[in-house]
Design a protein around this motif. Structure first.
Motif, PDB file in Angstrom:
ATOM      1  N   TRP A  94     -17.575 -53.563  -6.240  1.00 17.13           N
ATOM      2  CA  TRP A  94     -18.880 -52.992  -6.590  1.00 17.13           C
ATOM      3  C   TRP A  94     -19.945 -54.077  -6.533  1.00 17.13           C
ATOM      4  CZ3 TRP A  94     -18.354 -47.761  -7.949  1.00 17.13           C
ATOM      5  CH2 TRP A  94     -17.047 -47.352  -8.277  1.00 17.13           C
TER       6      TRP A  94
ATOM      7  N   ILE B  45     -14.809 -43.512  -3.388  1.00 17.37           N
ATOM      8  CA  ILE B  45     -15.551 -44.375  -4.313  1.00 17.37           C
ATOM      9  C   ILE B  45     -15.139 -44.174  -5.769  1.00 17.37           C
ATOM     10  CG2 ILE B  45     -17.569 -44.529  -2.790  1.00 17.37           C
ATOM     11  CD1 ILE B  45     -18.956 -42.463  -4.549  1.00 17.37           C
ATOM     12  N   LYS B  46     -14.310 -43.181  -6.047  1.00 18.17           N
ATOM     13  CA  LYS B  46     -13.893 -42.905  -7.426  1.00 18.17           C
ATOM     14  C   LYS B  46     -12.445 -43.312  -7.651  1.00 18.17           C
ATOM     15  CE  LYS B  46     -15.048 -39.001  -9.337  1.00 18.17           C
ATOM     16  NZ  LYS B  46     -15.195 -37.559  -9.602  1.00 18.17           N
TER      17      LYS B  46
ATOM     18  N   PRO C 263     -18.610 -44.722 -10.262  1.00 16.53           N
ATOM     19  CA  PRO C 263     -19.766 -44.664  -9.368  1.00 16.53           C
ATOM     20  C   PRO C 263     -20.905 -43.864  -9.992  1.00 16.53           C
ATOM     21  CG  PRO C 263     -18.094 -43.115  -8.662  1.00 16.53           C
ATOM     22  CD  PRO C 263     -17.487 -43.890  -9.785  1.00 16.53           C
TER      23      PRO C 263
ATOM     24  N   GLU D 142     -24.508 -41.673  -6.012  1.00 11.17           N
ATOM     25  CA  GLU D 142     -23.533 -42.007  -4.975  1.00 11.17           C
ATOM     26  C   GLU D 142     -22.491 -40.901  -4.811  1.00 11.17           C
ATOM     27  OE1 GLU D 142     -23.160 -44.741  -2.774  1.00 11.17           O
ATOM     28  OE2 GLU D 142     -25.282 -44.862  -3.328  1.00 11.17           O
TER      29      GLU D 142
ATOM     30  N   ARG E  21     -23.456 -50.104  -6.236  1.00  7.42           N
ATOM     31  CA  ARG E  21     -22.807 -49.433  -5.119  1.00  7.42           C
ATOM     32  C   ARG E  21     -21.363 -49.878  -4.973  1.00  7.42           C
ATOM     33  NH1 ARG E  21     -25.315 -49.185   0.627  1.00  7.42           N
ATOM     34  NH2 ARG E  21     -23.375 -47.983   0.796  1.00  7.42           N
ATOM     35  N   CYS E  22     -20.504 -48.937  -4.607  1.00  6.61           N
ATOM     36  CA  CYS E  22     -19.123 -49.266  -4.272  1.00  6.61           C
ATOM     37  C   CYS E  22     -19.086 -49.667  -2.797  1.00  6.61           C
ATOM     38  CB  CYS E  22     -18.208 -48.063  -4.514  1.00  6.61           C
ATOM     39  SG  CYS E  22     -16.460 -48.429  -4.248  1.00  6.61           S
TER      40      CYS E  22
ATOM     41  N   SER F 273     -13.033 -49.938  -0.972  1.00  5.56           N
ATOM     42  CA  SER F 273     -11.854 -49.544  -1.740  1.00  5.56           C
ATOM     43  C   SER F 273     -10.625 -49.946  -0.935  1.00  5.56           C
ATOM     44  CB  SER F 273     -11.850 -48.035  -1.997  1.00  5.56           C
ATOM     45  OG  SER F 273     -10.685 -47.659  -2.709  1.00  5.56           O
TER      46      SER F 273
ATOM     47  N   SER G 271     -22.033 -38.925  -1.337  1.00  2.00           N
ATOM     48  CA  SER G 271     -20.750 -39.003  -0.626  1.00  2.00           C
ATOM     49  C   SER G 271     -20.077 -37.644  -0.483  1.00  2.00           C
ATOM     50  CB  SER G 271     -19.812 -39.963  -1.371  1.00  2.00           C
ATOM     51  OG  SER G 271     -20.350 -41.264  -1.406  1.00  2.00           O
TER      52      SER G 271
ATOM     53  N   LYS H   9     -11.273 -51.757  -6.226  1.00  2.00           N
ATOM     54  CA  LYS H   9     -12.560 -51.442  -5.615  1.00  2.00           C
ATOM     55  C   LYS H   9     -13.545 -52.581  -5.857  1.00  2.00           C
ATOM     56  CE  LYS H   9     -11.858 -46.441  -6.137  1.00  2.00           C
ATOM     57  NZ  LYS H   9     -11.312 -46.225  -4.782  1.00  2.00           N
TER      58      LYS H   9
END
Length: 469
Positions: A219, A189-190, A163, A167, A225-226, A229, A171, A217
């Protein structure tokens, strides 16, 4: 048409370790849904069961070489740069990108090194090209984004990381953005473990990443952007591939293959589970979908390739059995599917209706075949005979380039032709020898009949890696 030996299997001791071959093996127990029959194979009623790998020794007992006798399918060249094992490949037009366990991604053109660029991490486990962007997935769980400098195509510049830092900062201030991962809190997101695979949606707008953290995930490429997940499996996700009509397939070390359906709910993208295609003890190591989206292939650590046909619904079509060790990578192109294995070979399978025949076994690597990429050979393709350039990356630190013809004879046809030629030669030479001996002339007819009977028995006992499923 024939299929391979149903008794063929790879023992657990023969499966390579995770650290060596770069996939997470299974820790799941054996389960089997009613929809999956591991013993079902193509041409199930065939009287011929042939496989050169039904051996107790260390190798094949063939009296011929595949490459010498299949001029349609042969080695074009090798790309070698002694800097690491090859873990990933991506081909586009006349360029080939290679990733290894060094910090470098190399770019090749016309079998020569064209350029290269360095990553700040080590192992490059996945490469995919989306328009002007190149995405690389790494052992550290990050996806790096690269762009080619238009004025100088030999220069690649990193344009971001997924990400993005923006972001992450955005987050990190929201408690709802954190999830529990292995007894610790992390941003959803990671990725928290190695990225194993990258793939694109059919419209090239979404990027999917699979990871050993048991998730995949989604994207959005346009703004990095993610979107989502998904906690997909009970063990590492080794492969993800997107197909037509919003379908996404994931394969895991837990021995399962799952199907997900993408739906647009307002401004959000949502993936919902649809079906579990496979449950087995062996890890699922690779997935591929053919161009039309009609067949899904799954490679496993037991050396098998299962496949499912997508008509009105997904149904198990059978098993391709041609490898002695784990299938580490798959690629589909036209009517062909390629399977690369830890046994150092690549099997080329041609699909004809609901049947598959092995038309070639590409040999030459001295290490496990870890990744594959296929491109159309526009120069050599002719009407009715599509040709492909196949790139294979190996843990022997090389990339080999192959030319493969879609209409090449299968191995059984080639073997029968070769045996027929040997038969004619031996009958002719032995008959001439008998003719030269005046004292045995009366027994010529009987001896010749015995020779013919002996060679016909040899023709009937030809063993080959053949089709299944």
């Amino acid at each position: 048409m024939m299929h391979s030996d149903p008794n063929l299997s790879a023992t657990a001791a023969a499966i390579p370790r995770d650290e060596v071959f770069g996939y997470r093996n299974s820790s799941a127990s054996l389960t089997g849904p009613a929809s999956f029959d591991p013993n079902r194979m193509s041409c199930e009623g065939s009287p011929m069961t042939m496989s050169p790998w039904n051996q107790t020794g260390g190798g094949s007992n063939f009296p011929w070489s595949f490459e010498e006798n299949l001029p349609q399918n042969g080695l074009i060249g090798s790309l070698v740069r002694e800097e690491g094992h090859i873990y990933s490949l991506a081909a586009t037009k006349d360029l080939l990108y290679t990733g290894s366990d060094s910090k470098n991604i190399r770019v090749w053109k016309n079998l020569k090194e064209f350029s290269g660029f360095k990553s700040s991490s080590g192992l490059v486990k996945a490469i995919i090209i989306a328009g002007e962007k190149i995405f690389t997935g790494h052992q550290d769980g990050k996806i790096r984004v690269w762009k080619v400098i238009p004025k100088n195509p030999t220069i690649h510049k990193r344009s971001g990381t997924l990400p993005t830092l923006k972001e992450i900062l955005k987050s990190s201030i929201r408690p709802s953005a954190y999830v529990q991962v292995r007894n610790r809190s992390a941003l959803w997101i990671k990725h928290c473990d190695a990225i194993s695979c990258l793939t694109l949606s059919e419209d090239k707008t979404l990027l999917y990443s699979a990871s050993w953290d048991r998730t995949f995930k989604v994207w959005r490429i346009s703004d990095s952007r993610c979107l989502e997940s998904i906690n997909a499996h009970d063990d590492a996700v080794n492969s993800v591939v997107a197909s037509l009509e919003g379908l996404v397939f994931t394969g895991s070390a837990d021995g399962t293959v799952k199907v997900w359906k993408r739906e647009q709910q307002g401004k959000t993208t949502k993936h919902s589970p649809v079906q579990t295609l496979l449950k087995q003890e062996s890890a699922v190591t690779s997935l591929a979908v053919n161009t039309s989206g009609s067949v899904v292939y799954c490679g496993s650590s037991d050396g098998m390739v299962n496949y499912w046909e997508c008509e009105k619904q997904l149904s198990h079509g059978g098993v391709l059995k041609g490898h002695k060790l784990a299938v580490l990578c798959l690629a589909a192109a036209g009517n062909l599917v390629f399977s690369g294995s830890a046994d150092k070979t690549i099997c080329v399978w041609r699909r004809d209706g609901k049947l598959h025949a092995c038309i070639s076994v590409l040999t030459g690597h001295t290490g496990p075949v870890k990744c594959l990429a296929v491109e159309v050979d526009h120069e050599k393709s002719k009407d009715g005979d599509q040709r492909w350039v196949v790139y294979s990356g190996s843990l022997d630190k090389s990339v080999k380039v192959w030319s493969v013809a879609e209409m090449a004879p299968d191995l059984y046809q080639m073997a029968m032709m070769q045996q027929q030629q040997q038969y004619q030669q031996h009958i002719g030479s032995d008959a001439d020898s008998l003719q030269s001996d005046e004292s045995s002339r009366a027994g010529n007819t009987k001896d010749k009949r015995q020779l013919e009977k002996s060679w016909q028995g040899r023709l009937d006992s030809v063993e080959l890696p053949a089709s299944a499923g």
